[in-house]
Design a protein around this motif. Structure first.
Motif, PDB file in Angstrom:
ATOM      1  N   VAL A 192      94.965   1.740 -45.762  1.00 55.87           N
ATOM      2  CA  VAL A 192      94.395   0.729 -46.543  1.00 55.87           C
ATOM      3  C   VAL A 192      95.492  -0.715 -46.346  1.00 55.87           C
ATOM      4  N   SER A 200      91.721  -1.986 -42.110  1.00 55.20           N
ATOM      5  CA  SER A 200      92.072  -0.737 -42.660  1.00 55.20           C
ATOM      6  C   SER A 200      91.904   0.377 -41.518  1.00 55.20           C
ATOM      7  N   THR A 229      89.196  -4.203 -44.044  1.00 55.72           N
ATOM      8  CA  THR A 229      89.636  -4.053 -45.419  1.00 55.72           C
ATOM      9  C   THR A 229      88.741  -4.207 -46.327  1.00 55.72           C
ATOM     10  N   TYR A 232      86.147  -1.352 -46.246  1.00 53.22           N
ATOM     11  CA  TYR A 232      86.635   0.030 -46.422  1.00 53.22           C
ATOM     12  C   TYR A 232      86.086   0.623 -47.347  1.00 53.22           C
ATOM     13  N   HIS A 236      84.189   3.978 -45.480  1.00 55.53           N
ATOM     14  CA  HIS A 236      85.014   4.807 -45.364  1.00 55.53           C
ATOM     15  C   HIS A 236      84.450   6.399 -45.431  1.00 55.53           C
TER      16      HIS A 236
END
Length: 252
Positions: A192, A200, A229, A232, A236
């Motif tokens: 990250v 990321s 990022t 994320y 994710h």
């Protein structure tokens, strides 16, 4: 022995090939001579066999990569386990996640990005198809280094180090080993903002690694996805699910 003969000649010929490959377009012989720091006559002498073998081609604007280069890339793919399957897997992961997907390998003591879904030459790809020198700060690098024997990992880190790229980069060996232990435990590697604050990535190892306990001939492969990022946190879980499901295809 002439200056252009022997091992030094081979090194300079490879330097020329690299210089042609790094050009945004055809590169003139004079520009190549400046880049590799040798005479123009030596450049022409070395470009001769490279051209005859198809590694480079002479155009009206200079020298460019020749037809032999894609052949070598395909041959490399044949020698890497699971490379052929990536032609289906990478686009499928891209469709399922909405993010670029990458296939990377640890082979010959180095980590390389072998293939990706990112358009070539768009300038925005964080992981271009080449040798990866930020492996300690990337998810695919962590996945690969976690998979290979400690001896192979130690040699790699001794050679490349753990330079700080952002405030989040892991730069201590002990902390990095703890991170790799977590990767082995969970089967998922994450980065990250460690290589670039704005980017990321997540990665999973593919299949069982090869090589002895001493790390000789160690090989490992990984599948990864990169995303901004700022996205994320929301994305994710879905990306991890897609990657882990794709990795099941390569489980022994």
């Amino acid at each position: 022995m002439a200056a252009s003969d022997g091992p030094r000649s081979v090194e300079r010929a490879l330097d020329l090939l690299d210089a042609v490959a790094e050009g945004a377009g055809p590169v003139s012989a004079k520009a190549l001579a400046r880049r590799v720091d040798c005479s123009l006559s030596t450049v022409y002498h070395l470009l001769g066999p490279l051209t005859e073998r198809g590694h480079v081609v002479r155009t009206a604007r200079g020298y460019a990569l020749g037809h032999r280069v894609p052949h070598l890339h395909r041959a490399y793919g044949r020698q890497v386990r699971t490379a052929a399957a990536m032609r289906e897997v990478l686009p499928a992961v891209r469709r399922a996640t909405g993010a670029e997907a990458y296939f990377t390998v640890f082979r010959g003591g180095e980590i390389s990005v072998v293939d990706s879904t990112a358009p070539p030459g768009d300038g925005g790809d964080p992981f271009v198809v080449e040798c990866e020198r930020r492996a300690h700060a990337t998810a695919h690098g962590k996945a690969l280094l976690a998979a290979v024997p400690r001896a192979a990992r130690t040699r790699y880190l001794d050679r490349h180090g753990l330079p700080r790229l952002t405030a989040r980069t892991i730069t201590a060996r002990k902390e990095f080993e703890a991170e790799l232990a977590r990767v082995r435990r969970t089967g998922l590697a994450v980065s990250v903002g460690e290589a670039d604050d704005a980017l990321s990535c997540l990665a999973v190892p593919l299949g069982a690694p090869l090589g002895g306990a001493d790390g000789a001939g160690a090989e490992a492969q990984a599948l990864s996805v990169s995303l901004p990022t700022r996205e994320y946190g929301d994305r994710h879980p879905r990306v991890a699910e897609v990657l882990q499901r794709a990795a099941e295809r390569f489980a022994d």
